[in-house]
Write a protein that holds these residues in place. Structure first.
Motif, short mmCIF file in Angstrom:
data_model
loop_
_atom_site.label_atom_id
_atom_site.label_comp_id
_atom_site.label_asym_id
_atom_site.label_seq_id
_atom_site.Cartn_x
_atom_site.Cartn_y
_atom_site.Cartn_z
N GLY A 149 0.81 -1.21 0.00
CA GLY A 149 0.00 0.00 0.00
C GLY A 149 0.85 1.26 0.00
N HIS A 150 0.32 2.33 0.58
CA HIS A 150 1.03 3.61 0.62
C HIS A 150 2.22 3.48 1.57
N ILE A 151 3.38 3.85 1.12
CA ILE A 151 4.59 3.62 1.91
C ILE A 151 5.43 4.89 2.03
N GLY A 152 6.32 4.86 3.03
CA GLY A 152 7.30 5.93 3.17
C GLY A 152 8.56 5.53 2.39
N GLU A 153 9.69 6.13 2.81
CA GLU A 153 10.93 5.91 2.04
C GLU A 153 11.96 5.11 2.79
N ILE A 154 11.70 4.83 4.07
CA ILE A 154 12.73 4.21 4.90
C ILE A 154 12.34 2.76 5.18
N ALA A 155 13.33 1.86 5.13
CA ALA A 155 13.06 0.45 5.38
C ALA A 155 12.92 0.20 6.89
N THR A 156 12.28 -0.91 7.22
CA THR A 156 11.98 -1.22 8.62
C THR A 156 13.24 -1.29 9.50
N PHE A 157 14.29 -1.96 9.00
CA PHE A 157 15.50 -2.10 9.84
C PHE A 157 16.11 -0.77 10.27
N PRO A 158 16.31 0.19 9.38
CA PRO A 158 16.80 1.49 9.87
C PRO A 158 15.73 2.34 10.57
N LEU A 159 14.45 2.20 10.16
CA LEU A 159 13.40 3.08 10.72
C LEU A 159 13.10 2.79 12.18
N VAL A 160 12.92 1.50 12.51
CA VAL A 160 12.46 1.15 13.86
C VAL A 160 13.43 1.62 14.95
N PRO A 161 14.72 1.30 14.88
CA PRO A 161 15.59 1.75 15.98
C PRO A 161 15.72 3.27 16.06
N GLN A 162 15.60 3.95 14.92
CA GLN A 162 15.67 5.43 14.96
C GLN A 162 14.46 5.99 15.70
N ILE A 163 13.29 5.41 15.44
CA ILE A 163 12.09 5.90 16.14
C ILE A 163 12.12 5.49 17.61
N VAL A 164 12.58 4.27 17.87
CA VAL A 164 12.70 3.80 19.27
C VAL A 164 13.60 4.78 20.07
N ASP A 165 14.68 5.22 19.45
CA ASP A 165 15.60 6.13 20.14
C ASP A 165 15.03 7.54 20.31
N ALA A 166 14.06 7.88 19.44
CA ALA A 166 13.56 9.27 19.44
C ALA A 166 12.34 9.49 20.33
N VAL A 167 11.68 8.41 20.74
CA VAL A 167 10.45 8.56 21.54
C VAL A 167 10.48 7.68 22.79
N LYS A 168 9.53 7.93 23.69
CA LYS A 168 9.43 7.10 24.91
C LYS A 168 8.29 6.10 24.83
N VAL A 169 7.28 6.39 24.01
CA VAL A 169 6.13 5.47 23.92
C VAL A 169 6.55 4.19 23.20
N PRO A 170 5.82 3.08 23.45
CA PRO A 170 6.14 1.83 22.75
C PRO A 170 6.02 1.99 21.23
N VAL A 171 6.90 1.28 20.53
CA VAL A 171 6.92 1.32 19.07
C VAL A 171 6.61 -0.09 18.54
N VAL A 172 5.72 -0.16 17.58
CA VAL A 172 5.37 -1.41 16.92
C VAL A 172 6.01 -1.38 15.54
N ALA A 173 6.68 -2.46 15.15
CA ALA A 173 7.34 -2.50 13.85
C ALA A 173 6.40 -3.08 12.79
N ALA A 174 6.42 -2.48 11.60
CA ALA A 174 5.59 -2.98 10.50
C ALA A 174 6.37 -2.89 9.20
N GLY A 175 6.12 -3.84 8.30
CA GLY A 175 6.80 -3.84 7.01
C GLY A 175 7.86 -4.91 6.97
N GLY A 176 7.65 -5.93 6.14
CA GLY A 176 8.67 -6.96 5.97
C GLY A 176 8.65 -8.04 7.03
#
Ligand code: TUI
Length: 317
Positions: free
Chosen positions: A145-172
């Motif tokens: 479907g509609h997607i962004g530009e960043i793959a799951t492996f680089p995206l998830v840890p960057q978001i995990v490091d940037a926020v305090k709320v739980p992060v759910v991984a999606a894609g792949g």
């Protein structure tokens, strides 16, 4: 060994597995089956009017007493009305896509509804955390479907490091290997769409399921990149046409006309040549139809296997 995370406690579910709220695809039947199996099932509101979504919510309630949620698509002309209806119906979880739910968050919180927002960049994740969402779904460009530009492996840890709320991984993510990888990246769970399209309980046209079952590693393509709105689909006549027209430098209006109604054509009519067969890169891994209970059990089992495999590498030698 159980795979429990903070997400399970937040949502009242057994396993940290969310089924994506795919428009047209994620009906009450699918959502209820995933929730019954211990994950979180979602109904995809898409562009449907509130009364249609309300009927789906009530049907899901008849099919399961476990928590389920609704994905609200913010580009829908009915998004606000759907949200008001979900408050009336006291749906326990809402996920949001394609927009910022910020101004509705106080009202949703007051109603005791958990809000999880789908994001595909770090900036948006930070903005939505500030707006008060309970968790974020970090969606990599491997998904359908509609997607962004960043793959799951680089995206998830960057978001995990940037926020305090739980992060759910999606894609792949297809099985327990993907779930364990997501947890290793710092996620508290996963959201999966493509695999659930081939669930027995999923009501999409059999031709759509067959197209996913037949998919191989290079079967998906990304259309619409030239318009700034990339969409991952299985390659077919419509996708080839789209890419060709884009190469000619077609206007956004022309491309929108080509895409209008195409998802419904694939899901409802089973038109696998002229319809939009949205699917993620894991389509190639989906090789059979199964019940949601079988899928969740197999994800949990393969996660346990992956965990012990990884742990064995860390044993003192
Ligand atoms: O929404 C998606 N994926 C989708 S939508 C779709 S097609 C569809 N067709 C008919 C009806 C409804 C849907 C196929 N795939 N993913 C969630 C997602 N949302 N990813 C990224 C975002 C996002 C983008 C911008 C979230 C917020 C946002 O905010 C912009 C802003 O500046 O506030």
């Amino acid at each position: 060994m159980a795979i429990r995370t903070v997400l399970c406690d937040m949502l009242g579910i057994e396993y940290p597995i969310i089924q994506g709220g795919m428009a047209w695809v994620a009906t009450a039947e699918l959502a209820a089956a995933v929730s019954e199996a211990g994950g979180l099932g979602l109904i995809g509101a898409g562009n449907a009017p509130p009364e249609v979504v309300r009927e789906q919510v009530r049907k899901a309630r008849e099919l399961t007493s476990k928590p389920f949620g609704v994905n609200v698509y913010f580009l829908s002309p009915f998004a606000e009305q759907v949200l008001n209806m979900l408050v009336e119906e006291r749906v326990p979880v809402i996920t949001t896509g394609a927009g910022n739910p910020g101004k509705y968050i106080p009202k949703l919180k007051e109603a005791g509804i958990k809000v999880l927002s789908v994001v595909s960049s770090v900036n948006l994740a930070k903005r939505l955390e500030r707006a008060g969402v309970d968790a974020l779904v970090a969606e990599g460009m491997e998904c359908g479907g509609h997607i962004g530009e960043i793959a799951t492996f680089p995206l998830v840890p960057q978001i995990v490091d940037a926020v305090k709320v739980p992060v759910v991984a999606a894609g792949g993510i297809f099985d327990g290997r993907g779930l364990v990888a997501a947890l290793a990246l710092g996620a508290a769970g996963v959201q999966m769409g493509t695999r659930f399209v081939c669930a027995n309980e999923c009501t999409v046209h059999p031709n759509y399921k067959k197209a996913i079952l037949d998919a191989r590693d290079r079967s998906t393509v990304v259309t619409g990149a030239s318009t700034g709105h990339p969409v991952r689909v299985l390659n077919n006549k419509l996708a080839r046409r789209f890419l060709e027209v884009e190469k000619r430098g077609a206007s956004v209006a022309e491309l929108e006309a080509l895409g209008a109604g195409a998802l419904r054509r694939a899901v409802v009519e089973g038109d696998v040549e002229n319809g939009s067969l949205m699917a993620g890169q894991v389509a190639a891994m989906v090789t059979r139809e199964e019940s949601c209970a079988e899928m969740i059990a197999s994800i949990v089992k393969t996660a346990e296997e992956a965990l012990s495999r990884v742990a064995s590498f860390a044993l003192p030698s």
